[in-house]
Design a protein around this motif. Structure first.
Motif, PDB file in Angstrom:
ATOM      1  N   ALA A   1     -10.230  -1.906  -0.223  1.00 52.03           N
ATOM      2  CA  ALA A   1      -8.853  -2.116  -0.668  1.00 52.03           C
ATOM      3  C   ALA A   1      -8.470  -3.559  -0.392  1.00 52.03           C
ATOM      4  O   ALA A   1      -9.028  -4.207   0.496  1.00 52.03           O
ATOM      5  N   GLY A   2      -7.517  -4.056  -1.169  1.00 51.43           N
ATOM      6  CA  GLY A   2      -7.058  -5.426  -0.973  1.00 51.43           C
ATOM      7  C   GLY A   2      -5.961  -5.766  -1.949  1.00 51.43           C
ATOM      8  O   GLY A   2      -5.508  -4.904  -2.727  1.00 51.43           O
ATOM      9  N   PRO A   3      -5.530  -7.010  -1.964  1.00 51.93           N
ATOM     10  CA  PRO A   3      -4.448  -7.411  -2.875  1.00 51.93           C
ATOM     11  C   PRO A   3      -4.865  -7.406  -4.344  1.00 51.93           C
ATOM     12  O   PRO A   3      -4.017  -7.408  -5.230  1.00 51.93           O
ATOM     13  N   ASP A   4      -6.178  -7.416  -4.622  1.00 51.18           N
ATOM     14  CA  ASP A   4      -6.662  -7.355  -5.997  1.00 51.18           C
ATOM     15  C   ASP A   4      -8.061  -6.738  -5.995  1.00 51.18           C
ATOM     16  O   ASP A   4      -8.637  -6.463  -4.938  1.00 51.18           O
ATOM     17  N   VAL A   5      -8.609  -6.521  -7.176  1.00 49.10           N
ATOM     18  CA  VAL A   5      -9.907  -5.852  -7.296  1.00 49.10           C
ATOM     19  C   VAL A   5     -11.025  -6.698  -6.684  1.00 49.10           C
ATOM     20  O   VAL A   5     -11.942  -6.158  -6.050  1.00 49.10           O
ATOM     21  N   ASP A   6     -10.991  -8.017  -6.868  1.00 44.40           N
ATOM     22  CA  ASP A   6     -12.052  -8.864  -6.316  1.00 44.40           C
ATOM     23  C   ASP A   6     -12.123  -8.747  -4.799  1.00 44.40           C
ATOM     24  O   ASP A   6     -13.212  -8.660  -4.216  1.00 44.40           O
ATOM     25  N   PHE A   7     -10.977  -8.753  -4.143  1.00 48.80           N
ATOM     26  CA  PHE A   7     -10.924  -8.603  -2.685  1.00 48.80           C
ATOM     27  C   PHE A   7     -11.448  -7.222  -2.293  1.00 48.80           C
ATOM     28  O   PHE A   7     -12.264  -7.086  -1.373  1.00 48.80           O
TER      29      PHE A   7
ATOM     30  N   GLY B   1      -0.450  -4.889  -7.845  1.00 51.26           N
ATOM     31  CA  GLY B   1       0.053  -4.843  -6.464  1.00 51.26           C
ATOM     32  C   GLY B   1      -1.051  -4.728  -5.457  1.00 51.26           C
ATOM     33  O   GLY B   1      -1.050  -5.438  -4.454  1.00 51.26           O
ATOM     34  N   VAL B   2      -1.997  -3.822  -5.688  1.00 48.68           N
ATOM     35  CA  VAL B   2      -3.157  -3.683  -4.810  1.00 48.68           C
ATOM     36  C   VAL B   2      -4.375  -3.323  -5.650  1.00 48.68           C
ATOM     37  O   VAL B   2      -4.252  -2.785  -6.751  1.00 48.68           O
ATOM     38  N   GLY B   3      -5.545  -3.630  -5.110  1.00 48.32           N
ATOM     39  CA  GLY B   3      -6.795  -3.229  -5.728  1.00 48.32           C
ATOM     40  C   GLY B   3      -7.503  -2.227  -4.845  1.00 48.32           C
ATOM     41  O   GLY B   3      -7.541  -2.402  -3.622  1.00 48.32           O
ATOM     42  N   ILE B   4      -8.037  -1.166  -5.430  1.00 48.11           N
ATOM     43  CA  ILE B   4      -8.772  -0.139  -4.681  1.00 48.11           C
ATOM     44  C   ILE B   4     -10.012   0.223  -5.495  1.00 48.11           C
ATOM     45  O   ILE B   4      -9.908   0.549  -6.679  1.00 48.11           O
ATOM     46  N   VAL B   5     -11.179   0.149  -4.876  1.00 48.63           N
ATOM     47  CA  VAL B   5     -12.419   0.453  -5.582  1.00 48.63           C
ATOM     48  C   VAL B   5     -13.356   1.254  -4.687  1.00 48.63           C
ATOM     49  O   VAL B   5     -13.187   1.297  -3.463  1.00 48.63           O
TER      50      VAL B   5
ATOM     51  N   ILE C   1      -2.744   1.809   6.885  1.00 45.96           N
ATOM     52  CA  ILE C   1      -2.167   2.268   5.612  1.00 45.96           C
ATOM     53  C   ILE C   1      -3.128   1.979   4.461  1.00 45.96           C
ATOM     54  O   ILE C   1      -3.264   2.783   3.530  1.00 45.96           O
ATOM     55  N   ALA C   2      -3.836   0.847   4.539  1.00 43.98           N
ATOM     56  CA  ALA C   2      -4.838   0.534   3.516  1.00 43.98           C
ATOM     57  C   ALA C   2      -5.936   1.591   3.504  1.00 43.98           C
ATOM     58  O   ALA C   2      -6.453   1.959   2.434  1.00 43.98           O
ATOM     59  N   GLU C   3      -6.293   2.112   4.676  1.00 41.36           N
ATOM     60  CA  GLU C   3      -7.340   3.131   4.740  1.00 41.36           C
ATOM     61  C   GLU C   3      -6.887   4.429   4.079  1.00 41.36           C
ATOM     62  O   GLU C   3      -7.687   5.111   3.429  1.00 41.36           O
ATOM     63  N   ILE C   4      -5.605   4.773   4.237  1.00 38.71           N
ATOM     64  CA  ILE C   4      -5.085   5.947   3.508  1.00 38.71           C
ATOM     65  C   ILE C   4      -5.226   5.718   2.006  1.00 38.71           C
ATOM     66  O   ILE C   4      -5.702   6.581   1.263  1.00 38.71           O
ATOM     67  N   ALA C   5      -4.823   4.529   1.555  1.00 39.29           N
ATOM     68  CA  ALA C   5      -4.864   4.234   0.122  1.00 39.29           C
ATOM     69  C   ALA C   5      -6.290   4.289  -0.415  1.00 39.29           C
ATOM     70  O   ALA C   5      -6.540   4.876  -1.476  1.00 39.29           O
ATOM     71  N   GLU C   6      -7.244   3.693   0.317  1.00 43.34           N
ATOM     72  CA  GLU C   6      -8.608   3.653  -0.206  1.00 43.34           C
ATOM     73  C   GLU C   6      -9.296   5.013  -0.133  1.00 43.34           C
ATOM     74  O   GLU C   6     -10.249   5.261  -0.874  1.00 43.34           O
ATOM     75  N   ASN C   7      -8.823   5.908   0.704  1.00 46.63           N
ATOM     76  CA  ASN C   7      -9.382   7.258   0.761  1.00 46.63           C
ATOM     77  C   ASN C   7      -8.724   8.207  -0.240  1.00 46.63           C
ATOM     78  O   ASN C   7      -9.390   9.105  -0.765  1.00 46.63           O
ATOM     79  N   LEU C   8      -7.432   8.021  -0.496  1.00 45.88           N
ATOM     80  CA  LEU C   8      -6.697   8.959  -1.347  1.00 45.88           C
ATOM     81  C   LEU C   8      -6.660   8.546  -2.813  1.00 45.88           C
ATOM     82  O   LEU C   8      -6.785   9.389  -3.705  1.00 45.88           O
ATOM     83  N   MET C   9      -6.518   7.256  -3.082  1.00 49.61           N
ATOM     84  CA  MET C   9      -6.305   6.832  -4.457  1.00 49.61           C
ATOM     85  C   MET C   9      -7.500   7.078  -5.383  1.00 49.61           C
ATOM     86  O   MET C   9      -7.305   7.314  -6.586  1.00 49.61           O
ATOM     87  N   PRO C  10      -8.755   7.061  -4.900  1.00 50.11           N
ATOM     88  CA  PRO C  10      -9.839   7.471  -5.799  1.00 50.11           C
ATOM     89  C   PRO C  10      -9.675   8.903  -6.309  1.00 50.11           C
ATOM     90  O   PRO C  10     -10.000   9.189  -7.467  1.00 50.11           O
TER      91      PRO C  10
ATOM     92  N   TYR D   1       0.827  -1.206   0.000  1.00 45.47           N
ATOM     93  CA  TYR D   1       0.000   0.000   0.000  1.00 45.47           C
ATOM     94  C   TYR D   1       0.865   1.261   0.000  1.00 45.47           C
ATOM     95  O   TYR D   1       0.566   2.236  -0.697  1.00 45.47           O
ATOM     96  N   LEU D   2       1.930   1.252   0.785  1.00 45.38           N
ATOM     97  CA  LEU D   2       2.820   2.417   0.809  1.00 45.38           C
ATOM     98  C   LEU D   2       3.386   2.709  -0.576  1.00 45.38           C
ATOM     99  O   LEU D   2       3.525   3.868  -0.982  1.00 45.38           O
TER     100      LEU D   2
END
Length: 524
Positions: free
Chosen positions: A196-202, A424-428, A96-105, A38-39
């Motif tokens: 967020a997760g390791p892929d889009v399905d997750f 690397g990661v999935g974020i939706v 860290i996943a929460e940062i990614a799912e809030n910022l990456m959109p 995620y970082l």
């Protein structure tokens, strides 16, 4: 329609750099692989992390991580995340996943090409199946928005087929950075459905479970708490029982409650209080709540209990006295956080700030009184052993289960893919038209919550003459026919029901309310 619908319009494209070296303070040197992943996708900036567990006697692992962005474009943005779990590693990954799912959109949507036009205009070009009908998206009661209203749209994906579906940015966006400079959304932007997760399905499964959780409990807890306690006399795993026993030994009464088991999910939540209010880490901790929705009742109960304990320290840290926060943060951190966030704080929802200011200068006994007849109510029981117990091997399987159940019930599962390039990661952001949220806070209501309130014979829904406060629920013609008329939502009654409990629905940015309170005190 303000642009040619045959050609999507560019919207402020910006280049971004990902990965590379970054300053990391406070986190363990040996980070879990998932945390590193995620970082590596975050924009450049200084990462600061620290544990929140020292604030409370429960000791449940809970970490707070912030990203001080280098990019000056995000003026006032202070991305942060709070994670919890059975171990520090779980908590760090979650934060860290929460940062990614809030910022990456935002990172994904800002440069994305947008469409501007009305639903009817877009349907003529792209077809009805390729455009989300705003009358199915839970508009605020009385909203003037309809099928002829010019909106701004972006692309989402239909999970079942991979087709593109245009969605209003009012629903797809999570932050005002994502909107065109002149665009005013028809409702407050929310983050509901992020995953967020390791892929889009997750990640999609994560987002769908949150949608189901909040659709299921939205009219059944907080100010509308039904008081249905879980009967935990049988069916509870030993490790979960040990967690409950430990809380009791610490003088904390945990109150796991039942919301619903619709779609084959255990939708539960946990509230509670210190038997001696003076032992709360801060009075605001008495409002802590943990929520969960899962096909496995045991997993749901465990999550709700862990989140309840994490919420005690999260609320104490974010809305308790600044001196309390400074006890566990690096020197200068709190002031740096406020300074970085200050340009956006004045843009926050004023009702949320005012309500929190009303709470945080009250003693614990007063807050407990606010919550006594609703949040802490007990009116009946539901046997825990009767809840669904469908065990899943992983997050991808839970996501498929959620999708299958929703699609079988006639819902269209959509998502905005904000995953960074390169994998690397999935974020939706998961979006399911027809599932509802924010009815008691933003008066957003559609057919589903209208039907729920009518089934309860609740006075929030009436039929008859529209008034200033009895506002029409915006529905499709087919839904209006099913109701046999135009339902009206009583926004004044909703405000009276919520009363002083608004901080249970919406909270201001961390440290904002205590900062304003301290500044007000210095000025007096």
């Amino acid at each position: 329609m303000t642009t040619d619908t045959t050609s999507l319009t560019p919207n402020r494209p910006r280049p971004y750099r990902f990965g590379g070296k970054r300053a990391i303070e406070g986190l363990p040197a040996a980070l879990p692989e998932a945390a590193r992943a995620y970082l590596d996708v975050l924009p450049p900036g200084r990462v600061v992390g620290f544990p929140l567990a020292p604030l409370d006697r429960t000791g449940v692992p809970c970490w707070f991580v912030s990203l001080f962005l280098d990019d000056p474009y995000f003026v006032g943005a202070m991305p942060s995340g709070i994670g919890y779990g059975a171990t520090d590693d779980e908590a760090i990954i979650g934060s860290i996943a929460e940062i990614a799912e809030n910022l990456m959109p935002s990172v994904a949507l800002i440069p994305r090409r947008k469409e501007r036009g009305s639903y009817r205009d877009l349907v003529r070009v792209f077809g009805a199946g390729a455009v989300a009908d705003p009358l199915t998206l839970g508009l605020p009661a009385g909203s003037p928005v309809g099928r002829d209203t010019v909106l701004e749209w972006t692309e989402t994906i239909r999970a079942r087929t991979g087709e593109t579906v245009l969605m209003p940015l009012d629903i797809a966006a999570t932050d005002y950075f994502e909107l065109s400079p002149d665009y005013v959304p028809f409702t407050n932007l929310i983050t509901n459905g992020l995953g967020a997760g390791p892929d889009v399905d997750f990640a999609l499964g994560h987002g769908l479970l949150e949608l189901l959780q909040r659709d299921g409990n939205g009219l059944l807890f907080r100010a509308l708490d039904q008081g249905v306690m879980l009967d935990l006399s049988t069916g509870v795993a030993p490790e979960t029982r040990a967690m409950l026993d430990r809380l009791e030994a610490l003088g904390i009464r945990a109150m796991p409650k039942f919301a619903t088991d619709e779609f084959g999910f255990a939708n539960v939540y946990c509230v509670g209080y210190d038997r001696d209010p003076s032992r709360a880490p801060a009075p605001i901790a008495l409002s802590a709540c943990g929520e969960a929705c899962d096909p496995d009742r045991e997993r749901a109960l465990r999550k709700a209990l862990l989140e309840f304990q994490a919420a005690r320290v999260r609320k104490s840290f974010g809305h308790g006295p600044l001196a309390l926060a400074r006890r566990i943060t690096p020197p200068g951190y709190v002031d740096a956080f406020i300074e970085k966030a200050l340009p956006s704080l004045d843009k926050e929802e004023s009702r949320a700030l005012a309500a929190m200011l009303h709470w945080i200068d009250k003693p614990a006994e007063t807050l407990r009184g606010f919550l006594a007849d609703t949040v802490y109510s007990e009116t009946g029981t539901k046997p825990f052993a009767e809840l669904p117990r469908t065990e899943m091997p992983d997050g991808q399987a839970r996501g498929r289960f959620a999708r299958d159940r929703l699609e079988a019930a006639g819902f269209d599962v959509l998502y905005l893919d904000a995953s960074p390039p390169g994998g690397g990661v999935g974020i939706v952001k998961a979006i399911v038209p027809g599932l509802e949220v924010e009815t008691m806070s933003y008066s957003r209501i559609g057919e589903r919550n209208t039907a729920k309130l009518i089934a309860r014979d609740h006075p929030l829904i009436r039929f008859g003459q529209e008034t200033e406060t009895l506002r029409p629920v915006r529905l499709t013609p087919e839904a209006l026919e099913r109701f046999g008329g135009q339902p009206l939502f009583d926004v004044a009654l909703a405000e009276r029901i919520v009363g002083p409990l608004y901080p249970l629905y919406r909270e201001p940015e961390s440290h904002h309310a205590p900062f304003r309170l301290e500044r007000r005190g210095r000025a007096a």
